[in-house]
Write a protein that holds these residues in place. Structure first.
Motif, PDB file in Angstrom:
ATOM      1  N   PRO A 286       0.786  -1.296   0.129  1.00 39.40           N
ATOM      2  CA  PRO A 286       0.187  -0.097  -0.099  1.00 39.40           C
ATOM      3  C   PRO A 286       0.740   1.290  -0.005  1.00 39.40           C
ATOM      4  CG  PRO A 286      -0.004  -0.819   2.105  1.00 39.40           C
ATOM      5  CD  PRO A 286       0.631  -1.894   1.257  1.00 39.40           C
TER       6      PRO A 286
ATOM      7  N   TYR B 162      -7.601   0.391  -3.868  1.00 37.46           N
ATOM      8  CA  TYR B 162      -7.143  -0.523  -2.801  1.00 37.46           C
ATOM      9  C   TYR B 162      -8.138  -1.300  -2.046  1.00 37.46           C
ATOM     10  CZ  TYR B 162      -6.225  -0.700   2.371  1.00 37.46           C
ATOM     11  OH  TYR B 162      -5.985  -1.043   3.548  1.00 37.46           O
TER      12      TYR B 162
ATOM     13  N   LYS C 153      -8.023  -5.178  -1.428  1.00 36.16           N
ATOM     14  CA  LYS C 153      -7.443  -5.411  -0.179  1.00 36.16           C
ATOM     15  C   LYS C 153      -7.307  -6.651   0.293  1.00 36.16           C
ATOM     16  CE  LYS C 153      -8.638  -3.877   4.633  1.00 36.16           C
ATOM     17  NZ  LYS C 153      -9.681  -2.913   5.433  1.00 36.16           N
TER      18      LYS C 153
ATOM     19  N   VAL D 188      -2.459   2.676   6.403  1.00 34.48           N
ATOM     20  CA  VAL D 188      -3.590   3.055   5.462  1.00 34.48           C
ATOM     21  C   VAL D 188      -5.026   3.377   6.137  1.00 34.48           C
ATOM     22  CG1 VAL D 188      -4.859   2.313   3.243  1.00 34.48           C
ATOM     23  CG2 VAL D 188      -2.414   1.463   3.688  1.00 34.48           C
TER      24      VAL D 188
ATOM     25  N   VAL E  89      -9.077   5.858  -3.089  1.00 33.78           N
ATOM     26  CA  VAL E  89      -7.903   4.815  -2.867  1.00 33.78           C
ATOM     27  C   VAL E  89      -7.827   3.864  -4.035  1.00 33.78           C
ATOM     28  CG1 VAL E  89      -8.223   2.784  -1.117  1.00 33.78           C
ATOM     29  CG2 VAL E  89      -9.137   5.179  -0.606  1.00 33.78           C
TER      30      VAL E  89
ATOM     31  N   SER F 231      -4.445   1.230  -6.099  1.00 38.35           N
ATOM     32  CA  SER F 231      -3.315   0.605  -5.736  1.00 38.35           C
ATOM     33  C   SER F 231      -2.415   0.307  -7.030  1.00 38.35           C
ATOM     34  CB  SER F 231      -3.677  -1.150  -5.391  1.00 38.35           C
ATOM     35  OG  SER F 231      -4.410  -1.501  -6.539  1.00 38.35           O
TER      36      SER F 231
ATOM     37  N   MET G 295      -2.976   3.570  -2.477  1.00 41.89           N
ATOM     38  CA  MET G 295      -2.612   2.423  -3.422  1.00 41.89           C
ATOM     39  C   MET G 295      -2.020   1.527  -2.913  1.00 41.89           C
ATOM     40  SD  MET G 295      -0.339   4.484  -5.594  1.00 41.89           S
ATOM     41  CE  MET G 295       1.147   4.671  -4.563  1.00 41.89           C
ATOM     42  N   THR G 296      -2.035   0.272  -3.682  1.00 45.88           N
ATOM     43  CA  THR G 296      -1.102  -0.795  -3.284  1.00 45.88           C
ATOM     44  C   THR G 296      -0.218  -1.341  -4.536  1.00 45.88           C
ATOM     45  OG1 THR G 296      -2.561  -2.516  -3.869  1.00 45.88           O
ATOM     46  CG2 THR G 296      -2.571  -1.878  -1.621  1.00 45.88           C
TER      47      THR G 296
END
Length: 540
Positions: free
Chosen positions: A10, A50, A54, A73, A134, A136, A180-181
């Protein structure tokens, strides 16, 4: 492979330092990773939501550091939600005042404002922030890096931009900040591990590329270069330099550079050396090939010996072991120009015995030797995106830094002379065998009444999808075999790889079978066509 795959991590998009330029090429954002203080440039198409990923991300990652990052996060999101609620009243009033035409105008203005804020490097803070998306990152660098990323975790089609295009246009009231991841391996060395400090740059960080308890590899980002030091039980030290442009500039060495051999690979290399400001003297067996480079600012050398004697570091890139030996040992050859301190870098793909012999004669005259064969093709050479495998004189490898950055995307230092030759032959053995398999599949599809284009479409949707697969299939479908990598040279590499296997009694049946098909293609007069012309061995 040894480096393995790296799970998503993240982070959030932030504005870069004012004096840090964006990389050239694809659109990207400057990312700060949660749980660490590391930063990296991330391409737009590598962003993933995200929230949507997740659970998947948590299943992949079990480490304590990762859990700390996720906690960070969630804390960030809680704070953001509070700020959004505080500013929602003003945002609602402003929105109600706009009619639909004004809204369209504002979206355009918002996009311009977003671009401006990125280029100026301004950091926006405060309660007036609007929505924060949000998202990734799932980064796969493919052939451009020794690190293969787990892109197949993403449901998105390969190479396409994020599905929600409007997410890339941020409303005027929003800051350019996203969570983001990513599978970006960007982690600092733990305090217990000493950080390499050589050539350190204040704008870049040390990156740990292993999340195991015993870190094996670290990257040190230096402007256009990432160095890798690998600690392992064996005597071989491995260093890599990733020269993906960070600020688009290279400080060329003040050493005089010589270059011998202006073939498919050499021509692109010399062009990039000149573009980046190096002083280059060129020589080629057929002198007319030098003319274009003389016009670009290169100097002309009359013989290999003259080039070596007038230059500090001389590179060579020729076709095979015989050509490499003749260049060094022949009349007016490299050896005649070698004096103590002169440097010779052989970039030809040859066998380990040949390169070891050349190293011995160069060093016996007081010269310094580095083998540096390259993985790539004509297009990658022209683009300065080659992968360089080096071995030999470590100091010379460092001296070649600006040259390798100009011509390549990544370079590895593999230890003693011979290691790079062996590794290069193995890489090309895999590539040559794969090419033959592609041709075999396409011809089998044709003779069994299946669409070759559909086969390619299916392969491109699966785990074998790659630039190489797509380009070579397109060559075959279009009947365009203009050489990007000569068929005769991939056959030579297969032959040498098989001999390498023989020397250690290791079976290479796949390479042996592929080699027979390439020999058939050569008999059909395909030597000077691209390796994809191996296809023609199957249709006669």
């Amino acid at each position: 492979g040894k480096l393995g795959r790296y799970p998503p991590w993240p982070g959030k998009i932030v504005n870069p330092p004012k004096d840090l330029k964006k990389p050239r090429g694809k659109k990207c954002f400057f990312v700060k990773f949660f749980g660490t203080e590391d930063h990296a440039w991330i391409k737009v198409e590598q962003l993933k939501p995200y929230h949507a990923h997740k659970e998947e991300m948590i299943k992949i990652n079990k480490g304590k550091r990762f859990q700390q990052a996720v906690d960070a996060v969630e804390e960030f999101l809680r704070k953001t939600k509070g700020k959004d609620q505080a500013s929602s009243h003003n945002s609602t009033e402003e929105k109600n005042r706009r009619n639909s035409s004004e809204e369209r105008g504002k979206q355009s203005a918002g996009e311009e404002k977003r671009k401006a804020s990125l280029s100026e490097g301004k950091v926006k803070k405060g309660t007036g922030e609007g929505k924060k998306r949000v998202s990734s990152v799932s980064s796969e660098r493919g052939s451009k890096s020794p690190l293969k990323r787990a892109q197949d975790q993403s449901p998105r089609k390969r190479g396409r931009p994020p599905k929600d295009e409007k997410d890339l246009t941020i409303p005027e009231s929003s800051t350019v900040k996203r969570v983001m991841t990513g599978t970006v391996a960007g982690f600092k060395w733990p305090p217990s591990v000493s950080e390499p400090s050589k050539d350190s740059d204040p704008h870049f960080h040390h990156f740990l590329l292993s999340q195991t308890e015993k870190p094996a590899v670290c990257y040190q980002a230096i402007t256009k270069k990432l160095k890798v030091c690998e600690e392992e039980t064996g005597s071989t030290s491995i260093q890599a330099a990733d020269s993906t442009a960070v600020n688009g500039s290279i400080t060329p060495t003040d050493k005089k550079i010589g270059f011998l051999g202006l073939g498919l690979m050499g021509s692109g290399i010399v062009s990039n050396l000149l573009k980046m400001g190096h002083t280059v003297t060129v020589w080629n067996r057929t002198a007319e090939k030098c003319d274009l480079f003389i016009q670009e600012g290169a100097r002309l050398g009359r013989t290999p010996a003259e080039v070596v004697s007038t230059c500090d570091i001389t590179f060579a890139c020729v076709s095979d072991p015989k050509a490499a030996k003749d260049l060094v040992l022949g009349p007016s050859g490299v050896l005649q120009g070698i004096r103590p301190g002169k440097c010779y870098v052989d970039m030809s793909t040859v066998d380990a015995d040949t390169v070891t012999e050349l190293a011995q004669v160069i060093v016996s005259r007081g010269g310094r030797f580095l083998e540096a064969p390259v993985s790539g093709n004509q297009q990658l050479s022209n683009d300065g995106m080659l992968v360089i495998l080096a071995a030999g004189d470590r100091g010379l490898y460092e001296d070649c830094s600006s040259c390798f950055q100009a011509m390549g995307k990544t370079s590895f230092f593999l230890g003693e002379v011979g290691n790079a030759a062996k590794m290069m032959l193995i890489v090309n053995m895999v590539q040559g065998s794969f090419m033959a398999t592609i041709a075999e599949g396409l011809t089998l599809a044709q003779v069994t009444g299946q669409s070759q284009q559909t086969l390619l479409d299916i392969l491109n949707q699966g785990q074998l999808a790659s630039i190489f697969l797509d380009q070579k299939c397109q060559n075959i479908l279009q009947g365009n075999f203009k050489p990007d990598f000569y068929l005769k040279y991939i056959q030579k590499d297969l032959r040498l790889a098989i001999a390498l296997g023989d020397s250690v009694n290791h079976p290479t049946p796949m390479a042996a079978a592929a080699n027979e098909v390439y020999k058939r293609a050569k008999a059909l007069d395909q030597s000077d066509n691209d390796m994809s012309a191996v296809y023609r061995a199957y249709i006669h």
